[in-house]
Design a protein around this motif. Structure first.
Motif, PDB file in Angstrom:
ATOM      1  N   GLN A   7      48.996   3.661  29.596  1.00 31.84           N
ATOM      2  CA  GLN A   7      48.980   2.803  28.416  1.00 31.84           C
ATOM      3  C   GLN A   7      47.780   1.870  28.540  1.00 31.84           C
ATOM      4  OE1 GLN A   7      51.424   3.361  26.012  1.00 31.84           O
ATOM      5  NE2 GLN A   7      51.833   5.056  27.417  1.00 31.84           N
ATOM      6  N   GLN A   8      47.222   1.438  27.432  1.00 36.88           N
ATOM      7  CA  GLN A   8      46.024   0.587  27.483  1.00 36.88           C
ATOM      8  C   GLN A   8      46.278  -0.741  28.186  1.00 36.88           C
ATOM      9  OE1 GLN A   8      44.362   0.336  23.539  1.00 36.88           O
ATOM     10  NE2 GLN A   8      43.160   2.173  23.883  1.00 36.88           N
ATOM     11  N   ASP A   9      47.532  -1.201  28.236  1.00 36.83           N
ATOM     12  CA  ASP A   9      47.814  -2.466  28.912  1.00 36.83           C
ATOM     13  C   ASP A   9      47.969  -2.314  30.431  1.00 36.83           C
ATOM     14  OD1 ASP A   9      50.275  -1.191  28.985  1.00 36.83           O
ATOM     15  OD2 ASP A   9      51.415  -2.908  28.231  1.00 36.83           O
ATOM     16  N   GLU A  10      47.730  -1.097  30.949  1.00 32.51           N
ATOM     17  CA  GLU A  10      47.823  -0.865  32.391  1.00 32.51           C
ATOM     18  C   GLU A  10      46.504  -1.135  33.116  1.00 32.51           C
ATOM     19  OE1 GLU A  10      50.176   2.488  33.966  1.00 32.51           O
ATOM     20  OE2 GLU A  10      50.549   2.980  31.859  1.00 32.51           O
ATOM     21  N   TYR A  11      45.476  -1.485  32.383  1.00 33.21           N
ATOM     22  CA  TYR A  11      44.183  -1.791  32.999  1.00 33.21           C
ATOM     23  C   TYR A  11      43.377  -2.645  32.025  1.00 33.21           C
ATOM     24  CZ  TYR A  11      42.802   2.176  30.062  1.00 33.21           C
ATOM     25  OH  TYR A  11      42.599   3.021  29.010  1.00 33.21           O
ATOM     26  N   LEU A  12      42.395  -3.331  32.565  1.00 31.72           N
ATOM     27  CA  LEU A  12      41.518  -4.165  31.749  1.00 31.72           C
ATOM     28  C   LEU A  12      40.584  -3.292  30.909  1.00 31.72           C
ATOM     29  CD1 LEU A  12      40.525  -6.773  34.453  1.00 31.72           C
ATOM     30  CD2 LEU A  12      41.924  -7.206  32.431  1.00 31.72           C
ATOM     31  N   LYS A  87      54.042  -9.926  44.069  1.00 33.66           N
ATOM     32  CA  LYS A  87      53.608 -10.516  42.791  1.00 33.66           C
ATOM     33  C   LYS A  87      52.485 -11.548  42.961  1.00 33.66           C
ATOM     34  CE  LYS A  87      56.321  -8.016  40.400  1.00 33.66           C
ATOM     35  NZ  LYS A  87      55.754  -6.877  39.725  1.00 33.66           N
ATOM     36  N   THR A  88      51.890 -11.592  44.149  1.00 35.56           N
ATOM     37  CA  THR A  88      50.765 -12.485  44.379  1.00 35.56           C
ATOM     38  C   THR A  88      49.553 -12.005  43.592  1.00 35.56           C
ATOM     39  OG1 THR A  88      51.567 -12.811  46.638  1.00 35.56           O
ATOM     40  CG2 THR A  88      49.311 -13.538  46.168  1.00 35.56           C
ATOM     41  N   ASP A  89      48.922 -12.899  42.854  1.00 34.75           N
ATOM     42  CA  ASP A  89      47.675 -12.546  42.169  1.00 34.75           C
ATOM     43  C   ASP A  89      46.598 -12.282  43.214  1.00 34.75           C
ATOM     44  OD1 ASP A  89      49.104 -13.083  39.866  1.00 34.75           O
ATOM     45  OD2 ASP A  89      47.871 -14.791  39.252  1.00 34.75           O
ATOM     46  N   LEU A  90      45.887 -11.192  43.055  1.00 35.90           N
ATOM     47  CA  LEU A  90      44.836 -10.820  44.006  1.00 35.90           C
ATOM     48  C   LEU A  90      43.470 -11.131  43.407  1.00 35.90           C
ATOM     49  CD1 LEU A  90      46.293  -7.387  45.177  1.00 35.90           C
ATOM     50  CD2 LEU A  90      46.607  -9.645  46.203  1.00 35.90           C
ATOM     51  N   SER A  91      42.600 -11.660  44.232  1.00 36.74           N
ATOM     52  CA  SER A  91      41.272 -12.027  43.741  1.00 36.74           C
ATOM     53  C   SER A  91      40.390 -10.794  43.578  1.00 36.74           C
ATOM     54  CB  SER A  91      40.611 -13.013  44.710  1.00 36.74           C
ATOM     55  OG  SER A  91      40.413 -12.403  45.961  1.00 36.74           O
ATOM     56  N   SER A 137      54.374   0.373  38.475  1.00 34.61           N
ATOM     57  CA  SER A 137      54.375  -1.036  38.890  1.00 34.61           C
ATOM     58  C   SER A 137      52.998  -1.618  38.639  1.00 34.61           C
ATOM     59  CB  SER A 137      54.702  -1.156  40.377  1.00 34.61           C
ATOM     60  OG  SER A 137      55.958  -0.620  40.659  1.00 34.61           O
ATOM     61  N   ASN A 138      52.945  -2.914  38.432  1.00 30.67           N
ATOM     62  CA  ASN A 138      51.635  -3.533  38.206  1.00 30.67           C
ATOM     63  C   ASN A 138      51.574  -4.908  38.823  1.00 30.67           C
ATOM     64  OD1 ASN A 138      52.933  -5.293  36.473  1.00 30.67           O
ATOM     65  ND2 ASN A 138      52.258  -4.260  34.637  1.00 30.67           N
ATOM     66  N   VAL A 146      46.894  -4.663  36.258  1.00 29.20           N
ATOM     67  CA  VAL A 146      46.570  -3.254  36.482  1.00 29.20           C
ATOM     68  C   VAL A 146      47.776  -2.589  37.143  1.00 29.20           C
ATOM     69  CG1 VAL A 146      45.436  -3.654  38.732  1.00 29.20           C
ATOM     70  CG2 VAL A 146      44.810  -1.661  37.366  1.00 29.20           C
ATOM     71  N   SER A 147      48.036  -1.341  36.749  1.00 27.39           N
ATOM     72  CA  SER A 147      49.155  -0.601  37.344  1.00 27.39           C
ATOM     73  C   SER A 147      48.681   0.169  38.569  1.00 27.39           C
ATOM     74  CB  SER A 147      49.762   0.360  36.321  1.00 27.39           C
ATOM     75  OG  SER A 147      48.898   1.446  36.066  1.00 27.39           O
TER      76      SER A 147
END
Length: 172
Positions: A7-12, A87-91, A137-138, A146-147
């Motif tokens: 799906q388009q919302d699985e990546y930028l 669920k940590t945001d990764l840089s 999972s994303n 991103v998934s």
């Protein structure tokens, strides 16, 4: 699973060009077949071309291979974190700084390709371990969501992008 499942919302949106490069392949077979094809391609490049830069400030072919290895590792690390429900945001990362620090120019092509082979084998094993549920999972990496499965297709498409650049700007 193919990119048609994404799906388009699985990546930028930034990654769409790379995702599109993986068109027509399933995730696991794409990782396996692109490895075989691209490994042979790297072996076919004349040694005098490996240090060539088509313009000032551009990477050499050895540096591109090193960049692909580093990026694949980073994408796999992200995939593992998201697959494990971290669920940590990764840089993000600065690919230019990585290439400058890689020492690729001091390495032999055989050494780079051995590392490339080991990394790809690990990537395939990692993605084989993921269930269909895990693959969707994303998490947040860099500036967006991103998934896990999108990261796998990004590995394939990102590499194809760079191989096309090598063919167009380094070997013609």
């Amino acid at each position: 699973m193919t990119i048609l499942d994404l799906q388009q919302d699985e990546y930028l949106p930034y990654f769409k060009g790379y995702i599109d490069q993986a068109e027509g392949v399933s995730l696991l077979s794409g990782l396996e077949s692109s490895f075989k094809t691209i490994h042979s391609f790297y072996l076919s490049i004349a040694s005098e071309k490996l240090e060539y830069r088509y313009a000032e400030g551009k990477w050499t072919i050895k540096e591109i291979i090193s960049h692909l290895i580093d990026t694949e590792r980073i994408f796999c690390y992200r995939a593992l974190r998201f697959a494990r429900q971290d669920k940590t945001d990764l840089s993000g990362f600065d690919e230019n700084a990585y290439v400058l620090a890689s020492g690729a120019s001091e390495r032999s092509i055989a050494d780079l390709l051995e590392e490339y082979t080991l990394v790809r084998k690990a990537t395939i094993a990692l993605f084989k371990s993921f269930s269909k549920t895990v693959l969707i999972s994303n998490g947040i990496a860099g500036s967006g969501s991103v998934s896990v499965r999108a990261l796998g297709f990004l590995i394939i498409g990102h590499e194809k992008h760079h191989v096309n650049v090598i063919k167009e700007r380094y070997l013609e």
